[in-house]
Motif scaffolding. Sequence first.
Motif, short mmCIF file in Angstrom:
data_model
loop_
_atom_site.label_atom_id
_atom_site.label_comp_id
_atom_site.label_asym_id
_atom_site.label_seq_id
_atom_site.Cartn_x
_atom_site.Cartn_y
_atom_site.Cartn_z
N MET A 55 35.00 41.81 23.02
CA MET A 55 36.40 42.19 22.87
C MET A 55 37.21 41.86 24.12
SD MET A 55 36.30 43.24 19.83
CE MET A 55 37.80 44.11 19.49
N ASP A 56 36.69 41.03 24.99
CA ASP A 56 37.37 40.69 26.24
C ASP A 56 38.66 39.90 25.99
OD1 ASP A 56 35.55 41.93 27.82
OD2 ASP A 56 34.65 40.11 28.63
N SER A 57 39.65 40.24 26.76
CA SER A 57 40.89 39.45 26.76
C SER A 57 40.70 38.28 27.73
CB SER A 57 42.06 40.32 27.21
OG SER A 57 41.86 40.72 28.56
N ASN A 58 41.68 37.43 27.83
CA ASN A 58 41.59 36.32 28.78
C ASN A 58 41.48 36.83 30.22
OD1 ASN A 58 41.64 34.35 26.83
ND2 ASN A 58 43.86 34.15 26.86
N ALA A 59 42.20 37.91 30.52
CA ALA A 59 42.13 38.49 31.86
C ALA A 59 40.74 39.04 32.15
CB ALA A 59 43.17 39.59 32.00
N ASP A 60 40.12 39.69 31.14
CA ASP A 60 38.77 40.22 31.32
C ASP A 60 37.76 39.09 31.53
OD1 ASP A 60 39.72 42.78 30.96
OD2 ASP A 60 39.14 42.90 28.85
N LEU A 61 37.93 37.99 30.80
CA LEU A 61 37.05 36.83 30.98
C LEU A 61 37.14 36.28 32.39
CD1 LEU A 61 37.53 34.90 27.62
CD2 LEU A 61 35.46 36.02 28.43
N LYS A 62 38.34 36.23 32.90
CA LYS A 62 38.54 35.73 34.25
C LYS A 62 37.87 36.64 35.27
CE LYS A 62 42.17 33.28 36.00
NZ LYS A 62 43.59 33.03 36.24
N ILE A 63 37.99 37.95 35.08
CA ILE A 63 37.36 38.92 35.99
C ILE A 63 35.84 38.78 35.93
CG2 ILE A 63 36.97 41.38 36.39
CD1 ILE A 63 39.87 41.83 35.47
N ARG A 64 35.28 38.66 34.71
CA ARG A 64 33.83 38.50 34.58
C ARG A 64 33.35 37.19 35.20
NH1 ARG A 64 31.33 42.34 30.90
NH2 ARG A 64 32.89 43.15 29.46
N SER A 65 34.16 36.15 35.13
CA SER A 65 33.76 34.86 35.71
C SER A 65 33.68 34.94 37.24
CB SER A 65 34.72 33.75 35.29
OG SER A 65 35.98 33.93 35.90
N LEU A 66 34.35 35.92 37.84
CA LEU A 66 34.28 36.14 39.28
C LEU A 66 33.18 37.13 39.66
CD1 LEU A 66 38.12 36.49 39.96
CD2 LEU A 66 36.66 34.49 40.41
N ASN A 67 32.27 37.40 38.71
CA ASN A 67 31.16 38.33 38.88
C ASN A 67 31.64 39.74 39.21
OD1 ASN A 67 29.02 36.74 38.16
ND2 ASN A 67 28.68 35.98 40.24
N GLU A 68 32.71 40.16 38.58
CA GLU A 68 33.21 41.51 38.70
C GLU A 68 33.31 42.10 37.30
OE1 GLU A 68 36.89 41.56 40.83
OE2 GLU A 68 36.12 40.29 42.42
N SER A 69 33.28 43.41 37.23
CA SER A 69 33.33 44.09 35.94
C SER A 69 34.76 44.47 35.59
CB SER A 69 32.47 45.35 35.97
OG SER A 69 32.62 46.06 34.77
#
Length: 112
Positions: A55-69
């Motif tokens: 259910m990730d938004s684009n912003a959540d995907l970007k945060i996860r790609s930076l190895n952050e939750s």
Amino acid sequence: MAKFNKEGKAISGTPAEGFLCNARDQTAFASKEEVYMALRELHMELFAEEYSFMMDSNADLKIRSLNESPLSEDYLNLVNKRRANLGVSQYDGVDSGICDDTWQFCCDKLGL
């Protein structure tokens, strides 16, 4: 009609020749897909946090790609406390996908 319901309930609890009454015995006749679906449903119910990435938004995907939750610290603390009580690994909120130990936990609970 009431008499039929009473008799039906009484009969349903008694074993009949050729039929199994034990739930464990019934799994021997379940197909692989049925067993997998039961396992998947249990895993999704117990460890819903491992599916949060869906259910990730684009912003959540970007945060996860930076190895952050993208998940809040309060939520992660609550989830990790529950996971510790179940004896499985901690969830960091970064990795997407199913943890091997939680899957094995569900397999053990279903007796597989």
